[in-house]
Design a protein around this motif. Structure first.
Motif, short mmCIF file in Angstrom:
data_model
loop_
_atom_site.label_atom_id
_atom_site.label_comp_id
_atom_site.label_asym_id
_atom_site.label_seq_id
_atom_site.Cartn_x
_atom_site.Cartn_y
_atom_site.Cartn_z
N THR A 193 -29.78 6.98 -2.00
CA THR A 193 -29.61 6.45 -3.35
C THR A 193 -29.62 7.63 -4.31
N TYR A 194 -28.83 7.53 -5.36
CA TYR A 194 -28.86 8.60 -6.37
C TYR A 194 -29.10 7.95 -7.72
N SER A 195 -29.61 8.73 -8.65
CA SER A 195 -29.52 8.30 -10.04
C SER A 195 -29.10 9.49 -10.88
N ALA A 196 -28.29 9.20 -11.89
CA ALA A 196 -27.87 10.21 -12.86
C ALA A 196 -28.39 9.73 -14.20
N ILE A 197 -29.22 10.54 -14.84
CA ILE A 197 -29.85 10.13 -16.09
C ILE A 197 -29.58 11.22 -17.11
N VAL A 198 -28.58 10.98 -17.95
CA VAL A 198 -28.06 12.03 -18.83
C VAL A 198 -27.78 11.47 -20.22
N PRO A 199 -27.88 12.31 -21.25
CA PRO A 199 -27.54 11.84 -22.59
C PRO A 199 -26.09 11.36 -22.64
N GLN A 200 -25.82 10.41 -23.54
CA GLN A 200 -24.47 9.86 -23.64
C GLN A 200 -23.43 10.91 -24.02
N ASN A 201 -23.89 12.03 -24.60
CA ASN A 201 -22.95 13.09 -24.96
C ASN A 201 -23.06 14.29 -24.02
N TRP A 202 -23.63 14.08 -22.84
CA TRP A 202 -23.84 15.17 -21.88
C TRP A 202 -22.52 15.68 -21.31
N GLU A 203 -22.36 16.98 -21.23
CA GLU A 203 -21.16 17.59 -20.65
C GLU A 203 -19.90 16.84 -21.11
N ALA A 204 -19.01 16.56 -20.14
CA ALA A 204 -17.75 15.90 -20.52
C ALA A 204 -17.80 14.41 -20.21
N ILE A 205 -18.98 13.82 -20.15
CA ILE A 205 -19.07 12.40 -19.78
C ILE A 205 -18.34 11.51 -20.80
N GLN B 267 -16.65 6.39 -13.31
CA GLN B 267 -15.81 7.22 -12.45
C GLN B 267 -16.22 8.69 -12.53
N PHE B 268 -16.53 9.14 -13.74
CA PHE B 268 -16.92 10.55 -13.95
C PHE B 268 -18.08 10.93 -13.02
N ILE B 269 -19.08 10.07 -12.94
CA ILE B 269 -20.23 10.36 -12.09
C ILE B 269 -19.88 10.13 -10.61
N CYS B 270 -19.12 9.06 -10.34
CA CYS B 270 -18.78 8.73 -8.95
C CYS B 270 -17.91 9.80 -8.28
N GLU B 271 -17.16 10.57 -9.09
CA GLU B 271 -16.32 11.62 -8.48
C GLU B 271 -17.19 12.65 -7.74
N GLY B 272 -18.42 12.82 -8.16
CA GLY B 272 -19.34 13.71 -7.45
C GLY B 272 -19.64 13.19 -6.05
N ILE B 273 -19.76 11.88 -5.94
CA ILE B 273 -20.02 11.26 -4.63
C ILE B 273 -18.77 11.38 -3.74
N LEU C 144 -24.24 15.44 -0.97
CA LEU C 144 -24.06 14.77 -2.26
C LEU C 144 -24.45 15.70 -3.41
N ALA C 145 -25.54 16.45 -3.23
CA ALA C 145 -25.97 17.38 -4.27
C ALA C 145 -24.86 18.39 -4.55
N SER D 178 -18.01 18.73 -8.50
CA SER D 178 -17.18 17.91 -9.37
C SER D 178 -17.57 18.04 -10.84
N LEU D 179 -18.84 18.30 -11.11
CA LEU D 179 -19.28 18.43 -12.50
C LEU D 179 -19.25 19.89 -12.97
N ARG D 180 -18.92 20.78 -12.06
CA ARG D 180 -18.84 22.21 -12.36
C ARG D 180 -20.13 22.71 -12.98
N LEU D 181 -21.23 22.47 -12.27
CA LEU D 181 -22.50 23.01 -12.75
C LEU D 181 -23.39 23.34 -11.56
N GLU D 182 -24.45 24.06 -11.85
CA GLU D 182 -25.40 24.38 -10.79
C GLU D 182 -26.73 23.76 -11.17
N PHE D 183 -27.26 22.92 -10.30
CA PHE D 183 -28.52 22.25 -10.61
C PHE D 183 -29.71 23.21 -10.56
#
Lengths: 252, 96
Positions: A87-99, A108-114, A210-211, A217-222
């Motif tokens: 299970t995953y959760s993505a918890i980000v501000p509504q203006n986060w990155e290019a969301i 779709q934006f988040i699901c593309e990572g999966i 998944l990580a 897909s989000l072009r970032l490093e956690f």
């Protein structure tokens, strides 16, 4: 602000849902950075959508007999049996990155990572609106989103294995005939990593894929970190005072 | 009188609606696997239906007002589906 990744392992239903809400609150207040989390459920659990009725959807006696947890989510959607899955959760501000602002597009934006993570595992899947990911016409991932206090919370499952017989034993259905139909239909419409890859997948390997899929897909490093002690104690309290209570779970 | 119906919403989901009424609506509970943003809007709709005359025209008025609410996003649930369900509770559906 950097985005963090939490790997919290297998936890109870109430704790899992409480962690998601705690992080949502803290992302909203600015106390926590944008957060992705990968996790599992122990014991296995049935979660229901915010607008569903627990007594109508779930056979509570069978769940209790089999040691299966039950919990109401803060997100809409349907009943889910969480067992062999990540299970995953993505918890980000509504203006986060290019969301995107639009709900369907942000799914779709988040699901593309999966989709990216699944590609790494050898599965060519694709996003299927509003909130599914499918491979060869069969669903392998379901997702649900809420937006509160300027924050998007999206969580979803990626099936490692699927057992429609067990799932429809835990859920209430109008008749045995309907049960058989639903099981047959689920076998035709739902698949899993194990089925697609003809082998038994390891939880941790799927988590890693998944990580990396999200990062690519989000072009970032956690920042790979853990919940703070404050967050964990807030989540424990929320689990006890909300997600483990009859008031919440039997609300509808 | 308490009535419970299951209707397939044209927007795609099954709605399970319970209505308790006696000339006017005492309580409506809307359940299902749909999505509504903000979620509290559905609770408010249930609240707004309380005390309304148990009559299609009056119910439609409340629904139309609800659906014109700014920022409301619904997936799997629609005005038509809700109205069908509530009408069915009133027993005004075509029995043939």
């Amino acid at each position: 602000m950097r985005t963090r990744l939490l790997q919290t392992g297998h936890l109870s239903a109430a704790t899992n849902m409480a962690i998601d809400e705690t992080v949502l609150r803290r992302v909203a207040s600015g106390e926590a950075p944008p957060t992705f989390r990968l996790y599992g459920w122990k014991p296995p659990a049935v979660s229901i959508g915010y607008f569903q009725s627990l007594v109508e959807e779930v056979d509570l006696e069978v769940c209790e007999d089999r040691g299966v947890d039950v919990v109401r989510r803060i997100t809409g959607g349907g009943a889910v049996f969480h067992d062999a899955e990540v299970t995953y959760s993505a918890i980000v501000p509504q203006n986060w990155e290019a969301i995107p602002e639009s709900i369907p597009e942000s799914y779709q934006f988040i699901c593309e990572g999966i989709v990216e993570g699944l590609k790494d595992l050898g599965i060519r899947a694709h996003f299927q609106g509003l909130n599914d990911i499918a491979v060869g016409g069969k669903k392998i991932s379901g997702n649900a989103q809420t937006r509160r206090k300027g924050v998007v919370l999206q969580h979803g499952t990626i099936l490692i294995d699927v057992d429609p017989e067990k799932m429809f034993t835990l859920l209430r259905v109008p008749s045995e005939k309907t049960r058989k139909k639903l099981i047959k239909s689920a076998k035709e419409r739902v698949t899993s990593l194990n089925e697609m890859l003809s082998k038994s997948m390891d939880f941790e390997d799927v988590v890693s894929a998944l990580a990396e899929g999200f990062e690519k897909s989000l072009r970032l490093e956690f920042d790979r970190t853990q919940l703070t002690e404050e967050e964990m104690s807030e989540a424990d309290e929320l689990a006890e005072k909300k997600y483990a209570t009859r008031d919440w779970n039997f609300m509808r | 009188m308490r009535k419970k119906v299951i209707v397939e919403d044209p927007a795609g989901k099954f709605l399970k609606i319970t209505m308790d009424f006696n000339g006017e609506i005492n309580e409506v509970v809307i359940t299902g696997d749909f999505f509504a943003h903000p979620e509290e809007a559905i609770d408010e709709l249930q609240e707004n239906l309380r005390g309304v005359k148990a009559d299609e025209k009056e119910i439609r008025k409340v629904l139309e007002e609800f659906f014109s609410r700014e920022g409301l996003r619904l997936y799997g649930i629609s005005l038509e589906g809700l109205l069908n369900g509530l009408k069915e509770c009133l027993g005004e559906e075509d029995e043939n």
